[in-house]
Scaffold this active site. Structure first.
Site, PDB file in Angstrom:
ATOM      1  N   THR A  16       0.773  -1.213  -0.170  1.00 61.81           N
ATOM      2  CA  THR A  16      -0.062   0.052  -0.036  1.00 61.81           C
ATOM      3  C   THR A  16       0.913   1.342  -0.052  1.00 61.81           C
ATOM      4  O   THR A  16       0.365   2.164  -0.553  1.00 61.81           O
ATOM      5  CB  THR A  16      -0.945   0.082   1.385  1.00 61.81           C
ATOM      6  N   ASP A  60       1.440  -6.502  -4.574  1.00 62.41           N
ATOM      7  CA  ASP A  60       0.691  -6.497  -3.440  1.00 62.41           C
ATOM      8  C   ASP A  60       0.942  -7.584  -2.665  1.00 62.41           C
ATOM      9  O   ASP A  60       1.427  -8.707  -3.312  1.00 62.41           O
ATOM     10  CB  ASP A  60      -0.791  -6.841  -3.562  1.00 62.41           C
ATOM     11  N   SER A  62       0.021  -9.871  -0.945  1.00 58.44           N
ATOM     12  CA  SER A  62      -0.817 -11.071  -0.840  1.00 58.44           C
ATOM     13  C   SER A  62      -0.284 -12.044  -2.032  1.00 58.44           C
ATOM     14  O   SER A  62      -0.551 -13.425  -2.034  1.00 58.44           O
ATOM     15  CB  SER A  62      -2.143 -10.762  -1.417  1.00 58.44           C
ATOM     16  N   ASP A  93       0.144  -7.022   4.511  1.00 62.79           N
ATOM     17  CA  ASP A  93      -0.768  -8.122   4.761  1.00 62.79           C
ATOM     18  C   ASP A  93       0.054  -9.447   5.070  1.00 62.79           C
ATOM     19  O   ASP A  93      -0.455 -10.144   5.637  1.00 62.79           O
ATOM     20  CB  ASP A  93      -1.677  -8.494   3.254  1.00 62.79           C
ATOM     21  N   THR A 279      -1.103 -23.631  19.095  1.00 59.38           N
ATOM     22  CA  THR A 279      -2.421 -23.269  19.765  1.00 59.38           C
ATOM     23  C   THR A 279      -3.220 -22.001  19.013  1.00 59.38           C
ATOM     24  O   THR A 279      -2.457 -21.162  18.324  1.00 59.38           O
ATOM     25  CB  THR A 279      -2.208 -22.958  21.425  1.00 59.38           C
ATOM     26  N   GLN A 280      -4.506 -22.099  19.029  1.00 61.93           N
ATOM     27  CA  GLN A 280      -5.330 -21.138  18.427  1.00 61.93           C
ATOM     28  C   GLN A 280      -5.268 -19.622  19.249  1.00 61.93           C
ATOM     29  O   GLN A 280      -5.624 -18.793  18.797  1.00 61.93           O
ATOM     30  CB  GLN A 280      -6.665 -21.443  18.282  1.00 61.93           C
ATOM     31  N   CYS A 281      -4.853 -19.669  20.323  1.00 62.75           N
ATOM     32  CA  CYS A 281      -4.741 -18.796  21.312  1.00 62.75           C
ATOM     33  C   CYS A 281      -3.612 -17.680  21.040  1.00 62.75           C
ATOM     34  O   CYS A 281      -2.390 -18.294  20.369  1.00 62.75           O
ATOM     35  CB  CYS A 281      -4.469 -19.107  22.845  1.00 62.75           C
TER      36      CYS A 281
END
Ligand code: ASP
Length: 343
Positions: A16, A60, A62, A93, A279-281
């Protein structure tokens, strides 16, 4: 090059920061790097010599991929001895992935590589790009007794320098886009630029730089959720091409105990395919001994991702799989902090 002041290489990859609005569609697209520099005349006031280099086709972020990581790494590696520090302008990103990749690529790094970008283009009246670029360059140029103060890959955004491989992009709307949940900031920019010397990486200055630019892409991340499909998950995890798996588990590293899932883990162990538990935490670490629902993972050789970010975890997996390590060596290496990315 100026021998009396720090020499900094500013590398533009896209993002950006250097984008303009397409007249027809209104969408942002990358534009010329030279135009970008015109928007920051303040760079001339910095006490360092700056040279610039740009990706031929800015992207970009991505569209970032391991070949482009190698392209970026090669630029830094080729100019390593000519410059005192490097600043990478990159889309936000996937900046955490690139910062992680660069950290693994350079073993015994003794110079700063600071990634930065912005949430608003440099030409925008309210842009955050100027402060980010100027301070990132100042951090890369910081020296003590003619040696760089920062000797690692950092990510500078919105007044904080964070360890690159500890970051995650967590906000698409605010200027403060990144967090390092499990590691303190390396520097904070307020009225003064305060460096947290205690928590910086301190590489052995007698060790030689080692550079590797290979990544294996035959990997997968499986995020667990209640009701996860046996058929789809089994097929993905046991796909013949898969060479490494990350399972994103619950809480302190817990997973379902269903027989089919255990059978998949058993099969992967037999095939000597490493499985990493993350972990997702966002905060805290994996402890597979805490609950019955974690213990069965240990039994099947699942590797602890400890407190690593998912961005760093997948890049570390790709990086280590590209080296000819045995199943056992892989586990030992993965569970070790290589560049300060985990406990
Ligand atoms: N989509 C942009 C990119 O990552 C967003 C940014 O630069 O912040 O390249």
């Amino acid at each position: 090059m100026n021998p009396n002041i720090p020499n900094i290489l500013l590398i533009y990859t896209g993002g950006t920061i250097g984008m303009i609005k397409d007249f027809e569609s209104g969408a942002l697209k990358a534009f010329n790097f030279k135009k970008l520099l015109k928007h920051i005349p303040e760079l001339k006031l910095l006490h360092c010599h700056i040279e610039t280099i740009s990706f031929e086709e800015p992207i970009d972020s991505s569209d970032m991929n391991p070949l482009l990581w190698a392209q970026l790494g090669n630029i830094i590696h080729d100019h390593y001895h000519d410059f005192d520090g490097f600043v990478v302008l990159h889309g936000s990103d996937t900046m955490s992935y690139t910062a992680s990749a660069l950290s693994f690529m350079f073993e015994n790094l003794q110079k700063p590589v600071i990634c930065t970008g912005s949430q608003l283009p440099i030409g925008d009246l309210r842009t955050d790009a100027k402060e980010n670029v100027i301070t990132a360059i100042q951090l890369a140029a910081l020296q003590y007794q003619e040696k760089p103060v920062i000797k690692e890959v950092g990510l500078y955004f919105e007044y904080k320098l964070l360890r690159g491989n500890r970051t995650s992009k967590m906000n698409a709307a605010h200027f403060e886009a990144f967090r390092s949940y499990n590691y303190p900031p390396l520097a904070v920019s307020g009225v003064k630029l305060v460096v947290n010397h205690k928590d910086l990486l301190k590489p052995d200055l007698n060790k030689k730089l080692f550079y590797k630019d290979q990544f294996c892409t035959e990997v997968i991340i499986i995020r667990l959720f209640p009701g996860i499909s046996k058929e789809i998950t089994t097929e993905m995890m046991l796909h013949s091409k898969v060479r490494g798996v990350i399972i994103e588990t619950f809480g302190a590293g817990n997973a379902l105990t269903a027989e089919w899932f255990v059978t998949v883990l058993k099969e992967l162990k037999e095939r000597e395919i490493p499985v990493i538990n993350c972990t997702q935490c966002k905060m805290g670490e994996v402890n597979m001994k805490a609950y019955e629902t974690g213990k069965h993972l240990l039994q099947y050789g699942v590797i602890s991702g400890k407190d690593i970010t998912i961005e760093s975890a997948i890049v570390k997996l790709m990086f280590l799989l590209s080296q000819n390590l045995s199943y056992k060596q892989f586990k030992t290496k993965y569970e070790k902090s290589l560049r300060g990315e985990m406990l």
